[in-house]
Design a protein around this motif. Structure first.
Motif, short mmCIF file in Angstrom:
data_model
loop_
_atom_site.label_atom_id
_atom_site.label_comp_id
_atom_site.label_asym_id
_atom_site.label_seq_id
_atom_site.Cartn_x
_atom_site.Cartn_y
_atom_site.Cartn_z
N GLU A 57 0.83 -1.21 0.00
CA GLU A 57 0.00 0.00 0.00
C GLU A 57 0.87 1.26 0.00
O GLU A 57 0.44 2.31 -0.43
N LYS A 58 2.12 1.15 0.46
CA LYS A 58 3.05 2.28 0.43
C LYS A 58 3.87 2.31 -0.84
O LYS A 58 4.20 3.37 -1.35
N HIS A 59 4.27 1.14 -1.33
CA HIS A 59 5.15 1.02 -2.48
C HIS A 59 4.55 0.01 -3.45
O HIS A 59 4.51 -1.17 -3.12
N PRO A 60 4.10 0.45 -4.63
CA PRO A 60 3.63 -0.57 -5.59
C PRO A 60 4.78 -1.54 -5.87
O PRO A 60 5.88 -1.11 -6.18
N LEU A 61 4.52 -2.80 -5.70
CA LEU A 61 5.58 -3.79 -5.88
C LEU A 61 6.00 -3.90 -7.33
O LEU A 61 7.18 -3.74 -7.65
N LEU A 62 5.06 -4.19 -8.19
CA LEU A 62 5.37 -4.36 -9.60
C LEU A 62 4.09 -4.20 -10.40
O LEU A 62 3.05 -4.73 -10.02
N THR A 63 4.18 -3.45 -11.49
CA THR A 63 3.05 -3.28 -12.40
C THR A 63 3.50 -3.63 -13.81
O THR A 63 4.71 -3.69 -14.09
N ALA A 64 2.53 -3.84 -14.69
CA ALA A 64 2.86 -4.15 -16.08
C ALA A 64 3.67 -3.01 -16.71
O ALA A 64 4.62 -3.26 -17.45
N SER A 65 3.32 -1.77 -16.40
CA SER A 65 4.07 -0.65 -16.99
C SER A 65 5.51 -0.62 -16.47
O SER A 65 6.43 -0.27 -17.21
N MET A 66 5.72 -1.00 -15.20
CA MET A 66 7.09 -1.08 -14.67
C MET A 66 7.89 -2.12 -15.45
O MET A 66 9.03 -1.86 -15.85
N VAL A 67 7.29 -3.29 -15.65
CA VAL A 67 7.99 -4.35 -16.38
C VAL A 67 8.32 -3.88 -17.79
O VAL A 67 9.45 -4.06 -18.26
#
Length: 185
Positions: free
Chosen positions: A51-61
């Protein structure tokens, strides 16, 4: 303050068995993006507050592929190698820039190979979290062994993440403690 101390003890106890999967424990089958994201979340959620740090998203990848941190997927499928890179990147981005992570991955991969570098990262991250837990509970930690120069960056980065994790948890609990005291007055 006793309540604060017991909450920190409880938190450190929850991390006693924290384990990052080693290379041979990563999935053998190629995965789709949503499966990779779910897997990384499973691996990292015990230590990163999503909730504090998005772990991983498709856009990050997709950005990691564009920046050359990870190879492009083949037919939209990700391999064990991708998962290993993404585990390390997800944790390291908490304390290092993307360019620093890329340089570190390239260096470690060149020096000892991707499999060994990934396993070393996992071992060092677990040790660093255990060290921080011992420190947080006031237990003594044995003197550090001599560290080969080529491992200094990974040692420092994993320790930095673990110490940041401790600082965030203590600050969060201190804030709750102070709010509780203010409400009692």
């Amino acid at each position: 303050m006793d309540e604060l101390h017991s909450e920190i003890l409880e938190w450190t106890e929850s991390l006693v068995d924290f384990h990052l999967p080693r290379w041979d424990e990563l999935p053998e089958l190629d995965l789709y993006m949503d499966q990779v994201i779910t897997l990384i979340d499973k691996y990292a959620s015990p230590i990163i507050q999503s909730e504090k740090h998005p772990l991983l998203t498709a856009s990050m990848v997709n950005n990691y592929v564009k920046k050359g941190l990870i190879p492009p997927p083949v037919k939209k499928r990700y391999t064990k190698r991708h998962v290993a890179f993404l585990v390390a990147i997800t944790l390291l981005k908490q304390v290092l820039t993307i360019s620093e992570i890329k340089e570190g991955i390239l260096f470690q991969g060149h020096v000892i190979g991707i499999r060994q570098a990934y396993n070393l990262f996992c071992e060092e991250q677990e040790k660093a979290i255990q060290h921080v837990c011992l420190y947080a509970t006031g237990k003594s930690v044995s003197a550090e062994e001599s560290i080969p120069t080529e491992y200094l960056a990974v040692k420092a980065a994993t320790a930095a993440f673990a110490n940041k994790l401790l600082a965030e948890k203590v600050i969060e609990k201190e804030k709750s403690y102070l709010q509780g005291e203010a409400n009692e007055k």
